[in-house]
Design a protein around this motif. Structure first.
Motif, PDB file in Angstrom:
ATOM      1  N   GLY A 551     -55.528 -16.764  10.895  1.00  0.00           N
ATOM      2  CA  GLY A 551     -55.747 -16.006  11.416  1.00  0.00           C
ATOM      3  C   GLY A 551     -56.468 -16.544  12.706  1.00  0.00           C
ATOM      4  O   GLY A 551     -56.411 -15.727  13.756  1.00  0.00           O
ATOM      5  N   TYR A 552     -57.162 -17.456  12.441  1.00  0.00           N
ATOM      6  CA  TYR A 552     -57.954 -18.090  13.598  1.00  0.00           C
ATOM      7  C   TYR A 552     -57.341 -19.566  13.894  1.00  0.00           C
ATOM      8  O   TYR A 552     -57.838 -20.164  15.020  1.00  0.00           O
ATOM      9  N   ILE A 553     -56.396 -20.009  13.102  1.00  0.00           N
ATOM     10  CA  ILE A 553     -55.811 -21.552  13.359  1.00  0.00           C
ATOM     11  C   ILE A 553     -54.728 -21.137  14.533  1.00  0.00           C
ATOM     12  O   ILE A 553     -54.025 -20.390  14.493  1.00  0.00           O
ATOM     13  N   ALA A 554     -54.951 -22.213  15.531  1.00  0.00           N
ATOM     14  CA  ALA A 554     -53.883 -22.516  16.514  1.00  0.00           C
ATOM     15  C   ALA A 554     -52.590 -22.753  16.043  1.00  0.00           C
ATOM     16  O   ALA A 554     -52.443 -23.396  15.018  1.00  0.00           O
ATOM     17  N   PRO A 555     -51.609 -22.147  16.392  1.00  0.00           N
ATOM     18  CA  PRO A 555     -50.218 -22.289  15.918  1.00  0.00           C
ATOM     19  C   PRO A 555     -49.837 -23.719  16.089  1.00  0.00           C
ATOM     20  O   PRO A 555     -48.975 -24.082  15.073  1.00  0.00           O
ATOM     21  N   GLU A 556     -50.128 -24.643  16.933  1.00  0.00           N
ATOM     22  CA  GLU A 556     -49.614 -26.036  17.033  1.00  0.00           C
ATOM     23  C   GLU A 556     -50.256 -26.703  15.867  1.00  0.00           C
ATOM     24  O   GLU A 556     -49.692 -27.931  15.460  1.00  0.00           O
ATOM     25  N   THR A 560     -48.345 -30.166  13.651  1.00  0.00           N
ATOM     26  CA  THR A 560     -48.750 -31.430  14.108  1.00  0.00           C
ATOM     27  C   THR A 560     -49.853 -31.849  13.276  1.00  0.00           C
ATOM     28  O   THR A 560     -50.197 -33.075  13.107  1.00  0.00           O
ATOM     29  N   LEU A 561     -50.806 -30.970  12.700  1.00  0.00           N
ATOM     30  CA  LEU A 561     -51.931 -31.406  12.026  1.00  0.00           C
ATOM     31  C   LEU A 561     -52.899 -32.135  12.812  1.00  0.00           C
ATOM     32  O   LEU A 561     -53.872 -33.011  12.442  1.00  0.00           O
ATOM     33  N   LYS A 562     -52.834 -31.877  14.221  1.00  0.00           N
ATOM     34  CA  LYS A 562     -53.513 -32.531  15.176  1.00  0.00           C
ATOM     35  C   LYS A 562     -54.628 -31.510  15.826  1.00  0.00           C
ATOM     36  O   LYS A 562     -54.025 -30.275  16.302  1.00  0.00           O
ATOM     37  N   PHE A 563     -55.797 -31.696  15.630  1.00  0.00           N
ATOM     38  CA  PHE A 563     -56.709 -30.683  16.266  1.00  0.00           C
ATOM     39  C   PHE A 563     -57.397 -31.115  17.264  1.00  0.00           C
ATOM     40  O   PHE A 563     -57.892 -32.495  17.463  1.00  0.00           O
ATOM     41  N   THR A 564     -57.395 -30.301  18.344  1.00  0.00           N
ATOM     42  CA  THR A 564     -57.999 -30.591  19.809  1.00  0.00           C
ATOM     43  C   THR A 564     -58.951 -29.596  20.038  1.00  0.00           C
ATOM     44  O   THR A 564     -59.198 -28.604  19.376  1.00  0.00           O
ATOM     45  N   ASP A 565     -59.899 -29.649  21.228  1.00  0.00           N
ATOM     46  CA  ASP A 565     -60.856 -28.471  21.468  1.00  0.00           C
ATOM     47  C   ASP A 565     -60.033 -27.446  21.947  1.00  0.00           C
ATOM     48  O   ASP A 565     -60.491 -26.269  21.824  1.00  0.00           O
ATOM     49  N   LYS A 566     -58.749 -27.376  22.263  1.00  0.00           N
ATOM     50  CA  LYS A 566     -58.060 -26.374  22.546  1.00  0.00           C
ATOM     51  C   LYS A 566     -57.689 -25.468  21.174  1.00  0.00           C
ATOM     52  O   LYS A 566     -57.268 -24.090  21.471  1.00  0.00           O
ATOM     53  N   CYS A 567     -57.665 -25.982  20.095  1.00  0.00           N
ATOM     54  CA  CYS A 567     -57.578 -25.379  18.777  1.00  0.00           C
ATOM     55  C   CYS A 567     -58.980 -24.525  18.527  1.00  0.00           C
ATOM     56  O   CYS A 567     -58.887 -23.491  18.426  1.00  0.00           O
ATOM     57  N   ASP A 568     -59.935 -25.075  18.935  1.00  0.00           N
ATOM     58  CA  ASP A 568     -61.304 -24.188  19.171  1.00  0.00           C
ATOM     59  C   ASP A 568     -61.041 -23.002  20.205  1.00  0.00           C
ATOM     60  O   ASP A 568     -61.558 -21.791  19.727  1.00  0.00           O
ATOM     61  N   LEU A 598     -52.933 -10.136  14.915  1.00  0.00           N
ATOM     62  CA  LEU A 598     -53.764  -9.556  15.884  1.00  0.00           C
ATOM     63  C   LEU A 598     -53.664 -10.054  17.103  1.00  0.00           C
ATOM     64  O   LEU A 598     -53.529  -9.343  18.097  1.00  0.00           O
ATOM     65  N   VAL A 599     -53.174 -11.296  17.474  1.00  0.00           N
ATOM     66  CA  VAL A 599     -52.990 -11.694  18.691  1.00  0.00           C
ATOM     67  C   VAL A 599     -51.695 -11.119  19.209  1.00  0.00           C
ATOM     68  O   VAL A 599     -51.830 -10.915  20.619  1.00  0.00           O
ATOM     69  N   ASP A 642     -48.964 -22.030  24.442  1.00  0.00           N
ATOM     70  CA  ASP A 642     -49.035 -23.464  25.026  1.00  0.00           C
ATOM     71  C   ASP A 642     -50.525 -24.128  25.180  1.00  0.00           C
ATOM     72  O   ASP A 642     -51.223 -23.238  26.038  1.00  0.00           O
ATOM     73  N   PRO A 643     -51.088 -24.740  24.446  1.00  0.00           N
ATOM     74  CA  PRO A 643     -52.354 -25.303  24.445  1.00  0.00           C
ATOM     75  C   PRO A 643     -52.855 -25.592  25.902  1.00  0.00           C
ATOM     76  O   PRO A 643     -54.043 -25.673  26.220  1.00  0.00           O
ATOM     77  N   LYS A 644     -51.964 -26.235  26.704  1.00  0.00           N
ATOM     78  CA  LYS A 644     -52.259 -26.805  27.840  1.00  0.00           C
ATOM     79  C   LYS A 644     -52.681 -25.847  28.711  1.00  0.00           C
ATOM     80  O   LYS A 644     -53.294 -26.284  29.965  1.00  0.00           O
ATOM     81  N   GLN A 645     -52.155 -24.628  28.666  1.00  0.00           N
ATOM     82  CA  GLN A 645     -52.440 -23.570  29.514  1.00  0.00           C
ATOM     83  C   GLN A 645     -53.795 -22.505  29.277  1.00  0.00           C
ATOM     84  O   GLN A 645     -54.070 -21.819  30.178  1.00  0.00           O
ATOM     85  N   ARG A 646     -54.075 -23.186  27.942  1.00  0.00           N
ATOM     86  CA  ARG A 646     -55.577 -22.353  27.656  1.00  0.00           C
ATOM     87  C   ARG A 646     -56.656 -23.009  28.605  1.00  0.00           C
ATOM     88  O   ARG A 646     -56.695 -24.043  28.807  1.00  0.00           O
ATOM     89  N   PRO A 647     -57.507 -22.191  29.123  1.00  0.00           N
ATOM     90  CA  PRO A 647     -58.844 -22.732  29.898  1.00  0.00           C
ATOM     91  C   PRO A 647     -59.752 -23.492  28.549  1.00  0.00           C
ATOM     92  O   PRO A 647     -59.863 -23.318  27.540  1.00  0.00           O
ATOM     93  N   ASN A 648     -60.508 -24.284  29.493  1.00  0.00           N
ATOM     94  CA  ASN A 648     -61.378 -25.117  28.395  1.00  0.00           C
ATOM     95  C   ASN A 648     -62.763 -24.138  28.514  1.00  0.00           C
ATOM     96  O   ASN A 648     -62.856 -23.021  29.090  1.00  0.00           O
TER      97      ASN A 648
END
Length: 662
Positions: A551-556, A560-568, A598-599, A642-648
């Protein structure tokens, strides 16, 4: 970042509407009279004084909308900023009547006389800047303890005198500058209670005794110098007077490395110390016995060599076996000592190791209250005597290690043990070394043969999940202003982890359960068991073990099992949705919807003709519906596919801080 443009336009339009409404309001009468007296006292000319028709349009005076005793809106003075106006008057006691004042900045003027004690009545004051004036006398006692919200206090370049006993408890003070005055006496020990202080300047006070600071505050490794006369330390590097690193919001890793280098003996010293042993001639090797006669027979020589080799081989094998046994014994002794070693203390809230001695006792936890249970173990509550007779309340997490030998563990037990050990290591490597007002710090780590204890500061109001559950059950209230404050605090904590700390830290399990609330309902991000430090040269962390909560995990992350700050950021977007909607992703409500998420449900409702139906019914009718919809828009930005479109995190914190509730 591209998605923030329409949002900024919406914020601008919203601000214009509020400004238009504010222009139709009048200044509160007590504020009007007090402001007039203050301006006259400062020596402002008639052209600079209060305009009767437009009271809040006076240069340097800022007003905001507030509710009065009749529950109607009026304007209140919240900021006075008069820099370099050549003001040559005094600061009137009437300043204490401006009860909504948040900032009083009068730098670079010619003000005289003293600071009036009545300023202590400005309980909401956050910034007091009187730099570069001609003020004198003693600073009124009790000012700091009354101004609990004060973040900046700048009294530099005046003629203040007396001692520093006015420096009492001030939990939020971040910048304290007393430079270039006539203060005298010792720096008080109460300074160690200033938990958020990051700038402290006392240079240019010749009669001030810095020595009193050393025995009280120089208790934490990795520290920064205190500026004394002439702005520099008068001691050698190895004797430098210091303030503990707990007063630094953004730690400097270079400082820690320099401190470690200063403690370690230099290579030249070590080499000179061991010169005799390292260059001494080695003893001659013992050779196999040779024939006493030079001209023995060939067969006799060969037999002697064979016997010598056999004897050497047997003795070498025996010696190797004995050495291996001896080495194992040494390793076990060392391990045993490590298990029985004292606690690792990371904060001066724990005064001494003896305060945690009860954890070494077998029944030391038997009398303690259990306040929580999780996948890693139980959490206990303990009160310790603190300074000035106050009690320091701790939360102690006990993580039990399996008593069986590793070879006897089942595969499942082995995985569980490895997971716990990884989480302990992650906690120590992250929150054990960082300090920020919106992060829950690790105070100490205690190792025992059968378990580990992680010691934290107790959070009186529990977790955000518990609070929202109680609100849903009708046993507790959490208004919108408190929820917005929580959201802003979490965003500030994420900004520090992602943008300000080096290396960057990704939490990987941000959710309401891991957001704790202190006495002031300030959010503290907790539980860094899954957190990962990301080197500055890397963009992500690749993991083989699944981290996070459904419910809180980013779809990507699933693919990929790659975690970036955009996942947070995605997880934080879900948390924002929970704060406004009042429901959790796991609630049955979303399972019965067409979206089953929810999203997705939030995004569909926000694009419908009635977006307000996404707001928690308990929050409706409070007048902040527009602000709550803005927060839901931010939540939608954070949860874009798209994680690239999420703000920091910095952009998010800025957007949240622009939402006003005046």
């Amino acid at each position: 970042m591209a998605g923030t443009t329409p949002f900024c336009s919406l914020l601008t339009l919203f601000s214009v509407i509020l400004l238009a409404q504010a222009n139709n309001l009048s200044l509160d009468n007590p504020d009007h009279d007090a402001l007039l007296i203050v301006q006259e006292g400062l020596g402002m000319s008639k052209s600079q004084r209060l305009d009767e028709q437009n009271p809040c349009n006076c240069a340097g005076v800022f007003c905001q909308r507030r509710k009065d005793s009749n529950n109607s809106y009026v304007l209140r003075v919240t900021r006075i900023f008069l820099k370099s106006r050549q003001l040559a008057g005094v600061l009137s006691p009437a300043i204490g009547q401006l009860s909504e004042l948040k900032e009083l900045s009068l730098p670079n003027n010619r003000l005289v006389d003293q600071i009036p004690p009545e300023i202590a009545s400005c309980r909401k004051l956050e910034v007091l800047n009187l730099q570069d004036n001609d003020l004198s006398g003693e600073v009124p006692a009790g000012v700091l303890s009354s101004l609990a919200r004060l973040r900046v206090l700048d009294l530099s370049s005046n003629r203040f005198s007396g001692n520093l006993n006015f420096l009492k408890y001030s939990p939020n003070l971040e910048i304290l500058s007393l430079a270039n005055n006539k203060f005298s006496g010792k720096v008080p020990s109460s300074l160690q209670s200033f938990g958020n202080l990051r700038v402290f300047n006392i240079s240019g006070n010749p009669s001030l005794e810095v020595e009193g600071l050393v025995p009280v505050l120089n208790q934490v490794e990795g520290s920064v110098p205190v500026l004394n006369q002439a702005g520099r330390s008068s001691l050698k590097l190895t004797e430098r007077k210091t303030v503990p690193k707990r007063y630094i919001l953004a730690e400097n890793s270079r400082t820690r490395s320099q401190a470690a280098a200063a403690k370690a003996p230099s290579p030249s010293h070590r080499s000179s110390k061991n010169t005799n042993t390292s260059h001494a001639p080695a003893p001659a090797p013992v050779t196999a016995p040779a024939s006493r006669h030079k001209h023995g027979k060939g067969a006799r020589k060969a037999g002697g060599w064979i016997l010598g080799f056999l004897a050497g081989g047997l003795s070498g094998s025996g010696t190797g076996f004995l050495l291996s046994v001896f080495f194992k014994v040494i390793v076990e002794v060392v391990r045993g000592r490590k298990r029985d070693s004292g606690p690792a203390i990371f904060s001066s809230l724990i005064k001494k190791a003896e305060d945690l001695a009860f954890l070494a006792e077998g029944g030391g936890l038997a009398s303690l209250e259990v306040i929580g249970r999780g996948g890693c173990g139980e959490v206990y509550k303990k009160e310790l005597p603190g300074s000035n007779g106050n009690l320091t309340t701790l939360a102690i997490k006990k993580i039990v290690q399996p008593s069986k030998d590793a070879t006897e563990l089942s595969e499942e037990d082995s995985r569980a043990m490895n997971k716990k050990m990884r989480q302990i290591k992650s906690e120590i490597q992250t929150v054990g070394q960082i300090r920020h007002r919106n992060l829950l710090p690790l105070l100490a780590h205690v190792t025992r043969p059968e378990c580990h204890f992680l010691v934290y500061e107790f959070m009186k109001n529990g977790s955000l999940r518990d609070t929202l559950k109680q609100v849903s059950a009708g046993t507790r209230e959490l208004d919108w202003l408190a929820r917005h404050k929580i959201a802003l605090g979490v965003a500030a904590g994420l900004e520090y982890l992602h943008m300000d700390h080096s290396p960057r830290i990704i939490h990987r399990d941000l959710k309401p359960e891991n957001i704790l609330l202190d006495d002031e309902m300030e959010a503290r991000i907790a539980d860094f068991g899954f957190a990962k430090a990301v080197p500055d040269a890397n963009t992500h962390v690749t993991t083989s073990n699944v981290a996070g909560t459904v419910g809180y995990i980013a779809p990507e992350y699933h693919s990929t099992l790659k975690f970036t700050d955009k996942c947070d950021i995605f997880s934080f977007g879900v948390v924002l949705g929970v704060l406004v909607i009042g429901k959790f992703p796991s609630d049955e409500f979303f399972q019965s919807t067409e979206e089953m998420s929810l999203v997705k449900w939030m995004r569909n409702v926000m694009t419908s003709v009635d977006p307000k139906r996404a707001i928690d019914p308990k929050l409706m009718g409070n007048g902040y519906e527009d602000q709550m919809l803005l927060v839901l828009k931010i939540a939608c930005f954070c949860t874009l596919e798209d994680p690239k479109q999420r703000p920091n995190s910095k952009v998010i914190r800025c957007m949240l801080s622009q939402i006003k509730h005046d």
